[in-house]
Design a protein around this motif. Structure first.
Motif, mmCIF file in Angstrom:
data_model
loop_
_atom_site.group_PDB
_atom_site.id
_atom_site.type_symbol
_atom_site.label_atom_id
_atom_site.label_comp_id
_atom_site.label_asym_id
_atom_site.label_seq_id
_atom_site.Cartn_x
_atom_site.Cartn_y
_atom_site.Cartn_z
ATOM 1 N N VAL A 2 1.028 -1.163 0.144
ATOM 2 C CA VAL A 2 -0.006 0.105 0.003
ATOM 3 C C VAL A 2 0.580 1.084 -0.070
ATOM 4 O O VAL A 2 1.724 1.719 0.879
ATOM 5 C CB VAL A 2 -0.666 -0.018 1.003
ATOM 6 N N GLN A 3 0.331 2.429 -1.325
ATOM 7 C CA GLN A 3 1.328 3.596 -1.059
ATOM 8 C C GLN A 3 0.492 4.200 -0.890
ATOM 9 O O GLN A 3 -1.169 4.469 -1.355
ATOM 10 C CB GLN A 3 2.057 3.922 -2.008
ATOM 11 N N LEU A 4 0.895 5.613 -0.238
ATOM 12 C CA LEU A 4 0.426 6.630 0.657
ATOM 13 C C LEU A 4 0.992 7.498 0.114
ATOM 14 O O LEU A 4 2.258 8.198 0.203
ATOM 15 C CB LEU A 4 -0.600 6.407 1.727
ATOM 16 N N VAL A 5 0.438 8.962 -0.664
ATOM 17 C CA VAL A 5 0.992 10.035 -0.831
ATOM 18 C C VAL A 5 0.415 11.512 -0.795
ATOM 19 O O VAL A 5 -0.845 10.985 -1.051
ATOM 20 C CB VAL A 5 1.399 9.918 -2.713
ATOM 21 N N GLU A 6 0.381 12.396 0.148
ATOM 22 C CA GLU A 6 0.304 13.519 0.538
ATOM 23 C C GLU A 6 0.354 14.205 -0.069
ATOM 24 O O GLU A 6 1.348 13.807 -0.607
ATOM 25 C CB GLU A 6 0.495 13.410 2.113
ATOM 26 N N VAL A 93 5.162 18.896 9.941
ATOM 27 C CA VAL A 93 4.449 17.401 9.072
ATOM 28 C C VAL A 93 3.082 17.027 9.721
ATOM 29 O O VAL A 93 3.328 16.166 10.212
ATOM 30 C CB VAL A 93 5.940 16.698 8.677
ATOM 31 N N TYR A 94 2.233 16.850 8.491
ATOM 32 C CA TYR A 94 1.325 16.033 8.161
ATOM 33 C C TYR A 94 0.894 14.842 7.987
ATOM 34 O O TYR A 94 1.782 14.428 6.493
ATOM 35 C CB TYR A 94 -0.072 17.003 7.438
ATOM 36 N N SER A 95 1.194 14.177 7.730
ATOM 37 C CA SER A 95 0.629 12.719 6.815
ATOM 38 C C SER A 95 -1.074 11.668 7.529
ATOM 39 O O SER A 95 -1.131 11.881 8.565
ATOM 40 C CB SER A 95 1.802 11.809 8.286
ATOM 41 N N CYS A 96 -0.629 11.003 6.769
ATOM 42 C CA CYS A 96 -1.740 10.498 6.731
ATOM 43 C C CYS A 96 -1.516 8.859 6.432
ATOM 44 O O CYS A 96 -0.347 8.587 6.331
ATOM 45 C CB CYS A 96 -2.764 10.317 5.049
ATOM 46 N N ALA A 97 -2.457 8.161 6.956
ATOM 47 C CA ALA A 97 -2.397 6.871 7.276
ATOM 48 C C ALA A 97 -3.312 5.853 7.305
ATOM 49 O O ALA A 97 -4.093 6.056 7.648
ATOM 50 C CB ALA A 97 -1.337 6.569 9.253
ATOM 51 N N ARG A 98 -3.415 4.481 6.857
ATOM 52 C CA ARG A 98 -3.929 3.694 7.022
ATOM 53 C C ARG A 98 -4.552 2.337 8.125
ATOM 54 O O ARG A 98 -3.771 2.147 8.533
ATOM 55 C CB ARG A 98 -4.013 2.375 5.484
ATOM 56 N N GLN A 99 -5.578 2.265 8.104
ATOM 57 C CA GLN A 99 -5.991 1.389 10.010
ATOM 58 C C GLN A 99 -5.504 0.369 9.511
ATOM 59 O O GLN A 99 -5.236 -0.289 8.393
ATOM 60 C CB GLN A 99 -6.870 1.244 9.856
ATOM 61 N N ASN A 100 -4.934 -0.676 10.533
ATOM 62 C CA ASN A 100 -4.418 -1.718 10.493
ATOM 63 C C ASN A 100 -5.245 -2.795 10.268
ATOM 64 O O ASN A 100 -5.087 -4.080 9.879
ATOM 65 C CB ASN A 100 -2.928 -2.063 11.244
ATOM 66 N N TRP A 115 2.246 4.448 5.894
ATOM 67 C CA TRP A 115 2.210 5.482 5.945
ATOM 68 C C TRP A 115 2.443 6.140 5.140
ATOM 69 O O TRP A 115 3.398 5.902 4.080
ATOM 70 C CB TRP A 115 3.050 5.943 7.385
ATOM 71 N N GLY A 116 1.681 7.797 4.971
ATOM 72 C CA GLY A 116 2.924 8.208 3.817
ATOM 73 C C GLY A 116 4.290 9.277 4.247
ATOM 74 O O GLY A 116 4.207 9.421 5.473
ATOM 75 N N ARG A 117 4.114 10.000 3.020
ATOM 76 C CA ARG A 117 6.437 10.555 3.848
ATOM 77 C C ARG A 117 5.909 11.490 4.294
ATOM 78 O O ARG A 117 5.862 12.049 5.028
ATOM 79 C CB ARG A 117 6.960 10.508 2.411
ATOM 80 N N GLY A 118 4.482 12.510 4.132
ATOM 81 C CA GLY A 118 3.946 13.406 4.571
ATOM 82 C C GLY A 118 4.266 14.040 4.174
ATOM 83 O O GLY A 118 4.752 14.637 2.705
#
Length: 125
Positions: A2-6, A93-100, A115-118
């Motif tokens: 999973v990749q998250l990009v803010e 720095v604001y980061s998004c995250a996906r629940q486990n 987690w995204g990099r922020g």
């Protein structure tokens, strides 16, 4: 994987607004709650906001309640954080995250697996 990009961070004056976006990869985006956390220099990461997988219930830290709004568009694999009435203490720095999916809480960072990099948010006084 999973990749998250803010995106959407930047420099804004106190009282201003920003909207952060977080785009996730994969077909399972809508199956998990999502959260936003922030970390300021020299401080621990802290919870900002979270939203259930359907988007029907948001959660907020007391420090941002009534100023920030979290939302999501599962068709676009995107979660948003609308930030209004920004204050210098929101700088982080604001980061998004996906629940486990293993914990019922959404306000603790251990409940999130990816987690995204922020993105940097700086609020000037």
């Amino acid at each position: 994987q999973v990749q998250l990009v803010e995106s959407g961070g930047g420099l804004v004056q106190a009282g201003g607004s920003l909207r952060l976006s977080c785009v996730g990869s994969g077909r399972t985006f809508g199956m998990y709650a999502m959260g936003w956390f922030r970390q300021a220099p020299g401080k621990e990461r802290e919870f900002v906001a979270a939203i259930t997988r359907s988007g029907d219930r948001p959660y907020y830290a007391d420090s941002v309640k009534d100023r920030f709004t979290i939302s999501r568009d599962n068709a676009k694999n995107t979660v948003y954080l609308q930030m209004n009435s920004l204050k210098p203490e929101d700088t982080a720095v604001y980061s998004c995250a996906r629940q486990n999916g293993q914990y019922s809480t959404l306000t603790r960072d251990y409940a999130y697996a990816y987690w995204g990099r922020g993105t940097q948010v700086t609020v000037s006084s």
